[in-house]
Design an enzyme around this catalytic site. Structure first.
Site, short mmCIF file in Angstrom:
data_model
loop_
_atom_site.label_atom_id
_atom_site.label_comp_id
_atom_site.label_asym_id
_atom_site.label_seq_id
_atom_site.Cartn_x
_atom_site.Cartn_y
_atom_site.Cartn_z
CE LYS A 196 98.36 51.81 26.22
NZ LYS A 196 98.13 51.13 27.51
CG ASP A 214 97.51 53.39 37.95
OD1 ASP A 214 98.30 53.53 37.00
OD2 ASP A 214 96.85 54.32 38.45
CD GLU A 246 100.09 48.12 27.90
OE1 GLU A 246 99.86 48.79 28.93
OE2 GLU A 246 101.16 48.19 27.28
N GLY A 247 95.82 46.78 26.30
CA GLY A 247 94.67 47.65 26.41
C GLY A 247 94.96 48.90 27.23
CB ALA A 248 93.61 52.14 27.40
CE LYS A 252 96.02 48.00 31.07
NZ LYS A 252 95.73 48.76 32.30
N GLY A 305 107.95 46.94 41.82
CA GLY A 305 109.17 47.68 41.52
C GLY A 305 109.97 47.13 40.36
CB SER A 311 102.40 45.40 41.63
OG SER A 311 103.29 46.04 42.51
CG ASP A 352 101.48 52.68 28.90
OD1 ASP A 352 102.01 53.35 29.80
OD2 ASP A 352 100.27 52.41 28.88
#
Length: 237
Positions: free
Chosen positions: A37, A12, A110-112, A15, A203, A172, A50
């Site tokens: 992914k 969160d 993209e990782g997790a 990413k 946003g 963000s 994602d």
């Protein structure tokens, strides 16, 4: 051909939106882009993950590949065991990325969760994927308190694995940053030893594809910059 791994200091932190921004930046430079992914968790088989969010933000020009999906919102290896589904293997992930790299100018991985989240068999992580591919990484970080420590630890873990870190992206950035957030912006390069590559406004994931594409260069700089981050020395920023 170039591969760039996108990891984060935790879950969160933005990413997916940062990956979409990097992809949109590269598309604006006329590059053929793929996004892999390896593992998606916390999403039903027929639910949007994602990669679908990246598709919504960037459009149909980007190739998207997901290798495994698990319904529980847990680390991939734990989610795989709980669901009774097979675990990913390091060679499987590396081979899939290399196949994409052979056909695209830029492949983003993209990782997790964070960098050292276990993805599959033997507890391999995104750091292992990047090290095997000899691919550099960018780290998506939070803006507020705690980010200096989390970022420094993540960059140190990358370096320990032999992975070059190109810099960090604040995933963000608030419209009204606090004192801590403003100070972190100044302190991150010194503490982590890598540059701040950009700030994505909070946003931004709610924008439509057209507005997202227009704004990306404001956040990340020149459209060619993304390919340079992946190690293409022929690109001059």
């Amino acid at each position: 051909m170039s591969v760039l791994v996108v990891t984060g200091t935790s879950t969160d932190v933005g990413k997916t939106v940062a990956t979409a921004a990097l992809a949109a930046n590269a598309v604006a430079a006329g590059l053929r882009v793929a996004v892999c992914k390896p593992a998606q968790t916390g999403v039903a088989d027929d639910g949007p993950g994602d990669l679908q969010e990246i598709r919504r933000l960037v459009g149909d020009s980007v190739r998207l590949v997901e290798l495994a999906r698990y319904p529980d919102p847990l680390a991939p290896d734990t989610a795989a065991r709980r669901s009774g589904r097979r675990l990913l293997e390091l060679d499987e992930v590396v081979d899939a990325v290399r196949a994409l790299d052979a056909g695209y100018d830029l492949t983003l991985v993209e990782g997790a969760g964070g960098l050292l989240v276990r993805l599959g068999v033997g507890g391999f992580t995104l750091a292992d994927v990047a090290a095997t591919l000899v691919a550099p990484a960018v780290v998506v970080v939070a803006a507020g308190l705690g980010t200096l420590n989390h970022t420094a630890l993540t960059v140190a873990a990358l370096h320990s694995a032999g992975v070059a870190c190109r810099g960090v992206i604040i995933g963000s950035w608030p419209a009204a940053p606090t004192l801590a957030e403003r100070c972190n912006l100044d302190d991150l390069p010194a503490v982590a030893g890598v540059p701040v590559l950009g700030r994505i406004p909070a946003g931004s994931g709610a924008l439509d594809a057209a507005r997202f594409a227009v704004r990306v260069s404001e956040w990340l700089g020149s459209p060619l910059r993304t390919k340079r981050l992946a190690g293409d020395a022929s690109v001059v920023l």
